[in-house]
Design an enzyme around this catalytic site. Structure first.
Site, short mmCIF file in Angstrom:
data_model
loop_
_atom_site.label_atom_id
_atom_site.label_comp_id
_atom_site.label_asym_id
_atom_site.label_seq_id
_atom_site.Cartn_x
_atom_site.Cartn_y
_atom_site.Cartn_z
N ASP A 106 21.36 79.36 16.94
CA ASP A 106 21.31 78.85 15.57
C ASP A 106 21.19 77.32 15.65
OD1 ASP A 106 21.67 78.52 12.84
OD2 ASP A 106 23.70 79.27 12.77
N LYS A 134 16.70 80.80 15.51
CA LYS A 134 16.41 80.23 14.18
C LYS A 134 15.89 78.81 14.38
CE LYS A 134 20.29 82.58 11.86
NZ LYS A 134 21.58 82.38 11.16
N VAL A 156 22.25 87.06 9.68
CA VAL A 156 21.86 88.42 10.05
C VAL A 156 22.97 89.10 10.86
CG1 VAL A 156 19.36 88.00 10.03
CG2 VAL A 156 20.67 87.58 12.12
N ARG A 168 28.14 94.94 14.49
CA ARG A 168 27.54 94.82 15.83
C ARG A 168 26.85 96.10 16.27
NH1 ARG A 168 29.50 90.04 18.04
NH2 ARG A 168 31.65 89.50 17.59
#
Ligand code: IMP
Length: 181
Positions: A106, A134, A156, A168
Site C-alpha cells: 500500500d 496499490k 480490499v 482472509r
C-alpha cells in the site's frame, strides 16, 4: 455480484478467484525464469501472505526454500519513533537471493522496514513480490518488481487479506462498498 458483511462493513466481489490464480500463474513464470538455478529463499510476511505464498510456490518447479516472518512494530524509547523488527527469521541470508512475499503493498512503509532489516544480513539480492499493489498509494522508491495484480486505492479483503481479523479465507478479492458515495 456476491457481497459479504465483515464486522460493520460491506464488501463486493472485485476479482474472482480464477483471475487471481491466472495472475499468480503469470508471476510464477516470471520468477521461474529469473531464479532458476539460484535456489531463492522466499520470505512470506505473515499473516496476510500465507495464501499468496502457498499458491505461488506450488507453481514453481525450481529448487527453492520458503520461510515466514512477522513484522513487530512498536514505539522506540528514543526519538527514533516507530521501530520495526522481523520475528522468526532463522535462515542465514548472506549470499542468498531473497524474495519477499507480501499480500499487499500500500504505502510501502512495511516493505521499507523489511528491506532495511534484510539488507543488514548481506544477501546477494532482495526483490519484492506482491499479490496486490496499490500504485496510487505507494510512497517509497523501492521497486516492487513482481506484482500479480495492480489495484486502485480501495480497501480490499480475501485471499489472505483481512478487515480486523475477518475475510482472509474468502476466495478471490472483495472490495469495500463505499456507503457514503
Ligand atoms: P503498507 O505498509 O502501507 O504498504 O501496508 C501494508 C500492510 O497494510 C499490508 O501488509 C496489510 O496488512 C495492510 N493493508 C494495506 N492495504 C490493505 C487493504 O486494502 N486490505 C487489507 N489490508 C491492507
Amino acid at each position: 455480484m456476491p457481497t459479504v458483511r465483515l464486522h460493520d462493513k460491506e464488501f463486493e466481489l472485485f476479482i474472482p478467484e480464477s483471475e487471481v490464480h491466472a495472475a499468480i500463474d503469470k508471476l510464477a513464470g516470471e520468477l521461474r525464469a529469473k531464479y532458476q538455478g539460484k535456489r531463492p529463499l522466499f520470505v512470506g510476511v505473515l499473516n496476510g501472505a500465507f495464501y499468496f505464498a502457498a499458491e505461488l510456490v506450488k507453481r514453481l518447479d525450481i529448487e527453492c526454500e520458503i520461510t515466514f516472518v512477522k513484522v513487530a512494530s512498536y514505539h522506540g524509547t528514543r526519538s527514533t519513533g516507530r521501530v520495526s523488527e522481523l520475528i522468526g527469521l532463522n535462515e542465514k541470508l548472506e549470499g542468498r537471493h531473497v524474495v519477499v512475499l507480501e499480500d499487499i503493498v500500500d504505502t510501502g512503509n512495511t516493505v521499507r522496514h523489511i528491506m532495511d532489516s534484510l539488507l543488514e544480513h548481506h544477501p546477494a539480492s532482495v526483490s519484492i513480490a506482491a499479490l496486490l499493489f496499490k500504485p496510487d498509494a505507494y510512497k517509497q522508491d523501492i521497486p516492487i518488481e513482481h506484482v500479480a495484480v495492480r489495484i486502485p486505492n480501495d480497501f480490499v479483503v480475501g485471499s489472505g487479506l483481512d478487515h480486523d481479523g475477518l475475510g482472509r479465507n474468502l476466495p478471490g478479492i472483495y472490495r469495500i462498498i463505499n456507503t457514503h458515495a
